[in-house]
Scaffold this active site. Structure first.
Site, mmCIF file in Angstrom:
data_model
loop_
_atom_site.group_PDB
_atom_site.id
_atom_site.type_symbol
_atom_site.label_atom_id
_atom_site.label_comp_id
_atom_site.label_asym_id
_atom_site.label_seq_id
_atom_site.Cartn_x
_atom_site.Cartn_y
_atom_site.Cartn_z
ATOM 1 N N HIS A 17 0.839 -1.206 0.000
ATOM 2 C CA HIS A 17 0.000 0.000 0.000
ATOM 3 C C HIS A 17 0.876 1.259 0.000
ATOM 4 O O HIS A 17 0.605 2.210 -0.726
ATOM 5 C CB HIS A 17 -0.866 0.056 1.270
ATOM 6 C CG HIS A 17 -1.880 -1.024 1.411
ATOM 7 N ND1 HIS A 17 -1.949 -1.844 2.515
ATOM 8 C CD2 HIS A 17 -2.892 -1.427 0.600
ATOM 9 C CE1 HIS A 17 -2.947 -2.685 2.386
ATOM 10 N NE2 HIS A 17 -3.534 -2.472 1.223
ATOM 11 N N LYS A 41 -17.836 -6.119 7.220
ATOM 12 C CA LYS A 41 -16.580 -6.767 6.874
ATOM 13 C C LYS A 41 -15.782 -6.919 8.168
ATOM 14 O O LYS A 41 -15.464 -5.922 8.816
ATOM 15 C CB LYS A 41 -15.810 -5.901 5.864
ATOM 16 C CG LYS A 41 -14.929 -6.725 4.955
ATOM 17 C CD LYS A 41 -14.387 -5.902 3.811
ATOM 18 C CE LYS A 41 -13.313 -6.686 3.082
ATOM 19 N NZ LYS A 41 -12.701 -5.952 1.996
ATOM 20 N N ARG A 90 -1.836 -6.390 -8.308
ATOM 21 C CA ARG A 90 -0.660 -7.214 -8.029
ATOM 22 C C ARG A 90 -0.425 -8.243 -9.118
ATOM 23 O O ARG A 90 0.678 -8.487 -9.560
ATOM 24 C CB ARG A 90 -0.823 -7.945 -6.690
ATOM 25 C CG ARG A 90 -0.699 -7.047 -5.500
ATOM 26 C CD ARG A 90 -1.186 -7.724 -4.270
ATOM 27 N NE ARG A 90 -2.601 -8.047 -4.396
ATOM 28 C CZ ARG A 90 -3.387 -8.388 -3.402
ATOM 29 N NH1 ARG A 90 -2.905 -8.503 -2.200
ATOM 30 N NH2 ARG A 90 -4.668 -8.648 -3.603
ATOM 31 N N SER A 128 -2.713 -7.728 3.073
ATOM 32 C CA SER A 128 -3.004 -7.606 4.514
ATOM 33 C C SER A 128 -3.337 -8.969 5.096
ATOM 34 O O SER A 128 -3.015 -9.252 6.255
ATOM 35 C CB SER A 128 -4.176 -6.648 4.737
ATOM 36 O OG SER A 128 -3.868 -5.373 4.239
HETATM 37 O O1 PNS Z 1 -8.643 -3.199 0.447
HETATM 38 P P1 PNS Z 1 -9.859 -3.793 -0.193
HETATM 39 O O2 PNS Z 1 -10.642 -4.607 0.818
HETATM 40 O O3 PNS Z 1 -9.537 -4.568 -1.438
HETATM 41 O O4 PNS Z 1 -10.777 -2.543 -0.629
HETATM 42 C C1 PNS Z 1 -12.048 -2.753 -1.192
HETATM 43 C C2 PNS Z 1 -12.845 -1.441 -1.278
HETATM 44 C C3 PNS Z 1 -12.913 -0.776 0.083
HETATM 45 C C4 PNS Z 1 -12.194 -0.485 -2.256
HETATM 46 C C5 PNS Z 1 -14.265 -1.811 -1.793
HETATM 47 O O5 PNS Z 1 -14.763 -2.860 -1.031
HETATM 48 C C6 PNS Z 1 -15.255 -0.638 -1.693
HETATM 49 O O6 PNS Z 1 -15.143 0.324 -2.407
HETATM 50 N N1 PNS Z 1 -16.238 -0.765 -0.775
HETATM 51 C C7 PNS Z 1 -17.239 0.225 -0.528
HETATM 52 C C8 PNS Z 1 -18.601 -0.235 -1.084
HETATM 53 C C9 PNS Z 1 -18.615 -0.052 -2.588
HETATM 54 O O7 PNS Z 1 -18.665 1.066 -3.062
HETATM 55 N N2 PNS Z 1 -18.477 -1.161 -3.354
HETATM 56 C C10 PNS Z 1 -18.223 -1.123 -4.788
HETATM 57 C C11 PNS Z 1 -19.436 -1.253 -5.633
HETATM 58 S S1 PNS Z 1 -20.133 -2.870 -5.556
#
Ligand code: PNS
Length: 159
Positions: A17, A41, A90, A128
């Site tokens: 990150h 989550k 990645r 993570s």
């Molecule tokens: O670090 P991550 O867990 O891969 O991040 C995922 C994240 C936070 C970017 C994604 O889950 C997110 O944007 N969540 C908020 C809800 C949302 O807008 N979802 C996308 C449309 S389905």
């Protein structure tokens, strides 16, 4: 002015990150690290802990701020007047999930652009989840996260 959001769970933040944050800070005028505060989550760290660790490790960047958000990313993006989302890729295995999310976000908010940055090769294996797994078995996580946050992570498993 190009204002971008780098969203994620950051549970915890890793060298992978931090590499994306450092490179993004050079490409965009302003980068907001958006930490998802989603009770559905199951995260190891509270949003306050994730904010604290992320702020501690990014304070050297003048154009980077750290915030948390609830709900949809596109709604948060609109609320802070940002229309660029940064995501790290990645490997090809990330792509399928990422393109689906990026396209959904675009349908919901057509002005949004998702910019993918390829993760540095030496962190391409890192996540993570790997950090939590290693730490849970008392493994050495110094290759994965900065030393400042190692005690904070270890404390979760020594409690
Ligand atoms: O670090 P991550 O867990 O891969 O991040 C995922 C994240 C936070 C970017 C994604 O889950 C997110 O944007 N969540 C908020 C809800 C949302 O807008 N979802 C996308 C449309 S389905």
């Amino acid at each position: 002015m190009k204002k971008a959001i780098y969203p994620g769970s950051f549970d915890p933040i890793t060298f992978g990150h931090l590499d994306i944050i450092q490179r993004s800070s050079k490409v965009f005028d302003e980068v907001v690290i958006g930490i998802l505060n989603n009770s559905a989550k199951n995260s190891l760290f509270s949003v306050e802990e994730r904010l604290e660790m992320t702020k501690m490790l990014t304070r050297q960047y003048d154009n980077v701020t750290v915030d948390s958000f609830d709900g949809l990313l596109v709604d948060y993006a609109k609320s802070i007047d940002a229309n660029i989302i940064i995501r790290g890729l990645r490997a090809v295995t990330d792509f399928e999930y990422e393109i689906q999310i990026a396209q959904t976000n675009k349908v919901e908010y057509p002005e949004i652009e998702t910019i993918f940055m390829t993760t540095a090769l030496n962190y391409s294996y890192l996540s993570s989840t790997i950090v939590r797994e290693f730490a849970s078995y008392g493994g050495d996580i110094s290759r994965f996260v900065p030393e400042e946050i190692i005690p904070i992570i270890q404390a979760k498993y020594n409690a």
